[in-house]
Motif scaffolding. Structure first.
Motif, mmCIF file in Angstrom:
data_model
loop_
_atom_site.group_PDB
_atom_site.id
_atom_site.type_symbol
_atom_site.label_atom_id
_atom_site.label_comp_id
_atom_site.label_asym_id
_atom_site.label_seq_id
_atom_site.Cartn_x
_atom_site.Cartn_y
_atom_site.Cartn_z
ATOM 1 N N ALA A 305 0.690 -1.340 -0.075
ATOM 2 C CA ALA A 305 -0.117 0.275 -0.053
ATOM 3 C C ALA A 305 0.725 1.146 -0.121
ATOM 4 O O ALA A 305 0.585 2.372 -0.762
ATOM 5 C CB ALA A 305 -0.909 -0.198 1.087
ATOM 6 N N ARG A 306 1.918 1.270 0.611
ATOM 7 C CA ARG A 306 3.052 2.413 0.596
ATOM 8 C C ARG A 306 3.120 2.921 -1.020
ATOM 9 O O ARG A 306 3.556 4.164 -0.970
ATOM 10 C CB ARG A 306 4.226 2.048 1.401
ATOM 11 C CG ARG A 306 3.806 1.972 3.014
ATOM 12 C CD ARG A 306 5.095 2.075 3.508
ATOM 13 N NE ARG A 306 5.380 2.057 4.868
ATOM 14 C CZ ARG A 306 5.259 0.962 5.725
ATOM 15 N NH1 ARG A 306 5.478 -0.266 5.320
ATOM 16 N NH2 ARG A 306 5.007 1.022 7.045
ATOM 17 N N LEU A 307 3.187 2.077 -1.683
ATOM 18 C CA LEU A 307 3.331 2.380 -3.218
ATOM 19 C C LEU A 307 2.440 3.229 -3.710
ATOM 20 O O LEU A 307 2.569 3.787 -4.636
ATOM 21 C CB LEU A 307 3.712 1.197 -4.073
ATOM 22 C CG LEU A 307 4.967 0.084 -3.823
ATOM 23 C CD1 LEU A 307 4.775 -1.024 -4.595
ATOM 24 C CD2 LEU A 307 5.995 0.819 -3.727
ATOM 25 N N LEU A 308 1.059 2.840 -3.200
ATOM 26 C CA LEU A 308 0.000 3.981 -3.679
ATOM 27 C C LEU A 308 -0.171 5.327 -2.948
ATOM 28 O O LEU A 308 -0.843 5.991 -3.498
ATOM 29 C CB LEU A 308 -1.281 3.016 -3.275
ATOM 30 C CG LEU A 308 -1.531 1.766 -3.754
ATOM 31 C CD1 LEU A 308 -2.742 1.034 -3.286
ATOM 32 C CD2 LEU A 308 -1.570 1.779 -5.443
ATOM 33 N N LEU A 309 0.779 5.449 -1.902
ATOM 34 C CA LEU A 309 0.844 6.604 -1.198
ATOM 35 C C LEU A 309 1.948 7.804 -1.610
ATOM 36 O O LEU A 309 2.074 8.562 -0.907
ATOM 37 C CB LEU A 309 0.967 6.558 0.200
ATOM 38 C CG LEU A 309 -0.350 5.743 0.738
ATOM 39 C CD1 LEU A 309 -0.094 5.424 2.207
ATOM 40 C CD2 LEU A 309 -1.640 6.502 0.594
ATOM 41 N N ALA A 310 2.557 7.173 -2.831
ATOM 42 C CA ALA A 310 3.774 8.318 -3.320
ATOM 43 C C ALA A 310 3.135 9.595 -3.570
ATOM 44 O O ALA A 310 2.316 9.811 -4.271
ATOM 45 C CB ALA A 310 4.424 7.500 -4.400
ATOM 46 N N GLY A 311 3.791 10.420 -2.740
ATOM 47 C CA GLY A 311 3.584 11.986 -3.135
ATOM 48 C C GLY A 311 2.452 12.274 -2.125
ATOM 49 O O GLY A 311 2.307 13.526 -2.203
#
Length: 435
Positions: A305-311
Motif C-alpha cells: 500500500a505504501r506504493l499507492l501513497l507516493a507523493g
C-alpha cells in the motif's frame, strides 16, 4: 435409499397407519353403539312383548305360569299379595325398564302393573347380554379389523412399489456432487425396469439437466484456468517494463507521472483479477488452506500500500496488539486486506492509515473523506462510489471484500463519519492464538 423422517415412503406408511387407525376406531365405535342398542332397545322391546303376552295368558288363565327360561326369569305379585318371593334388589323398583349395576346383580329388569293391580317383574340376565354382544359384535368386529389391516397392508405394498422408482431417482440425485453430477446413471439403458411413465420423463429431464450442468462446470473450470494464465502474463510484462522504465533517470516529470499511473493501474488490475478468479470458483478457490500468521500477511499488504501513497502526506503504519493464526488460503486474506487498504488510500488525501491486529480481528482506520449514513448503507453495492467520485477507482473493492467475507465466514463491519474517516473491521471467528 433416503430414510429421512420426511421421506415419501415414510409419509405413505404414516398415511396408511392413520387410515387403518381411523377405520378401526369407527368400527369399534359402531360395535359399541350396536351393543348399546342391543341392551337398551332390543332387549327392552323383547321384555315388553313378553310382558304383554303374559298379561293375555293371565287374563285367559288366572293360573298361568310366569315366564321362566334360561335367559329370563319372571315374578308375579298379585294385587294386595306379598312380594317376598321377589328378590330384594328389585322389589322396590318402580314401574318401567331398569338396568342394574353389577353390584346390584347386573340384570335388565322390566316392571309392569296391569289394571287389576297385579305387578310383574321380568329379569334378563346381564351375562347373557354380554355374551350376545360378544358373539354378535366383537367377534365380527375382529374379523372386520383383520380384513381391514390385510387390505391396508396390501394397498401399502402396492403404493410402495408404485413410488419406488421415484424414491430410487431421489436417492441417485441426492448422492450427486453439485460440481460433478453423475448423470450417466440416468441414461435410459441404466434405469431400472420399473422406471416408467412420469418417472421416466423426470429421469430423462434430470439427465439432460445434469449433462448441461457438467458442460457449464467444465466450461467455467477451463475459463478460470485460462484466464488465470492469460491475464497474468501481459500484466507481468507491463509491471516488469514499468519497473525498468522507472529506473531511467532521464524521464521527464510528466512521463514519470504517467508511468506512476500506469504502474498503479497495473497493480489495481492484478488485484482485481486475483479477486475475480477466487470468486469465480464457487466453493473451491483452487488455493490450498494454510496455517499462517496473520501479521505476516498484514505487513506484506501494508508494504504494497505504501506504493499507492507516493507523493501523499499520509503516514501508514501497522499496530500489532495481539497476533493470531488462521487456517485458510493466505492469498484470500491478502486480496481482502489489499482491497480495504486500496480503498483507504484512494479516499485519504492527508493524515494517516492505521492497520491494527487484535485477537480475532483486523481493523483498517483512515482519516479520509468518510461517508454519510446514506452512503454507508450502500457502500457494499457494486460500482457504488462514496465521497469524491472524481477519484480513481472502480467502485467494486468493498463489494469484493463483502463477497470474500461471506464466502469464508469473516464478518466485516464499517464505521464512518463525513470528514473524519472510515474504520473497517474484519472478524475471524475461527482464529487460533499465536504460539
Amino acid at each position: 435409499m433416503p430414510t429421512s423422517r420426511n421421506g415419501l415412503r415414510r409419509k405413505i406408511w404414516v398415511a396408511f397407519i392413520l387410515q387403518a387407525a381411523a377405520i378401526s376406531f369407527a368400527a369399534v365405535l359402531g360395535v359399541y353403539g350396536a351393543s348399546a342398542v342391543l341392551k337398551h332397545v332390543l332387549i327392552q322391546q323383547a321384555l315388553q312383548q313378553e310382558a304383554a303376552h303374559y298379561w293375555q295368558r293371565l287374563q285367559a288363565n288366572p293360573g298361568a305360569d310366569v315366564p321362566d327360561t334360561y335367559n329370563m326369569t319372571g315374578y308375579l305379585v298379585p294385587a294386595g299379595g306379598s312380594a317376598d318371593k321377589v328378590p330384594a334388589n328389585i322389589r322396590e323398583l318402580p314401574v318401567g325398564f331398569h338396568s342394574l349395576s353389577r353390584a346390584q346383580g347386573g340384570s335388565l329388569v322390566l316392571v309392569e302393573q296391569d289394571g287389576r293391580g297385579h305387578r310383574l317383574y321380568l329379569l334378563f340376565k346381564q351375562e347373557q347380554v354380554d355374551s350376545l354382544a360378544f358373539w354378535f359384535g366383537m367377534a365380527p368386529l375382529a374379523i372386520v379389523l383383520v380384513v381391514i389391516y390385510v387390505i391396508a397392508w396390501s394397498t401399502y405394498r402396492a403404493s410402495k412399489r408404485a413410488v419406488s422408482p421415484v424414491i430410487w431417482l431421489a436417492s441417485q440425485v441426492q448422492r450427486w456432487d453439485p460440481k460433478r453430477p453423475e448423470s450417466a446413471i440416468l441414461r435410459p439403458e441404466n434405469l431400472p425396469t420399473d422406471v416408467e411413465g412420469e418417472t421416466l420423463v423426470l429421469a430423462s429431464s434430470l439427465h439432460d439437466f445434469a449433462s448441461r450442468i457438467e458442460s457449464f462446470v467444465e466450461r467455467e473450470r477451463d475459463f478460470t484456468r485460462d484466464a488465470s494464465h492469460e491475464l497474468r502474463t501481459p500484466l507481468t510484462v507491463i509491471r516488469v517494463a514499468g519497473d525498468m522504465m522507472a529506473g531511467d533517470e532521464s524521464l521527464s516529470p510528466m512521463a514519470r507521472k504517467a508511468l506512476g499511473r500506469i504502474q498503479g493501474a497495473g497493480r489495481d488490475m492484478e488485484a482485481l483479477i486475483e479477486a475475480f478468479l477466487i470468486l469465480a470458483r464457487e466453493g473451491d478457490t483452487g488455493l490450498p488452506d494454510d496455517d499462517f500468521d496473520v501479521c505476516d500477511v498484514v505487513r506484506e499488504e501494508v508494504d504494497k500500500a505504501r506504493l499507492l501513497l507516493a507523493g501523499k502526506p499520509i503516514e501508514i503504519r501497522c499496530v500489532q496488539e495481539q497476533a493470531f493464526h488462521l487456517h485458510a488460503p493466505a492469498r484470500v486474506l491478502s486480496v481482502l486486506l489489499g482491497n480495504l487498504l486500496r480503498n483507504a488510500c484512494h479516499y485519504t488525501d492527508a493524515g494517516s492509515i492505521t492497520v491494527t491486529v487484535r485477537r480475532g480481528s483486523i481493523s483498517v482506520a483512515d482519516t479520509g473523506v468518510g461517508m454519510s449514513p446514506e452512503e454507508l448503507a450502500r457502500v457494499f453495492e457494486p460500482f457504488f462510489r462514496a465521497g469524491d467520485r472524481k477519484k480513481d477507482g472502480q467502485g467494486i473493492g468493498l463489494s469484493i471484500v463483502q463477497r470474500l467475507s461471506q464466502r469464508y465466514g469473516w464478518p466485516v463491519r464499517l464505521e464512518s463519519e463525513p470528514g473524519r474517516g472510515t474504520t473497517a473491521t474484519v472478524s475471524f471467528p475461527n482464529h487460533r492464538p499465536a504460539a
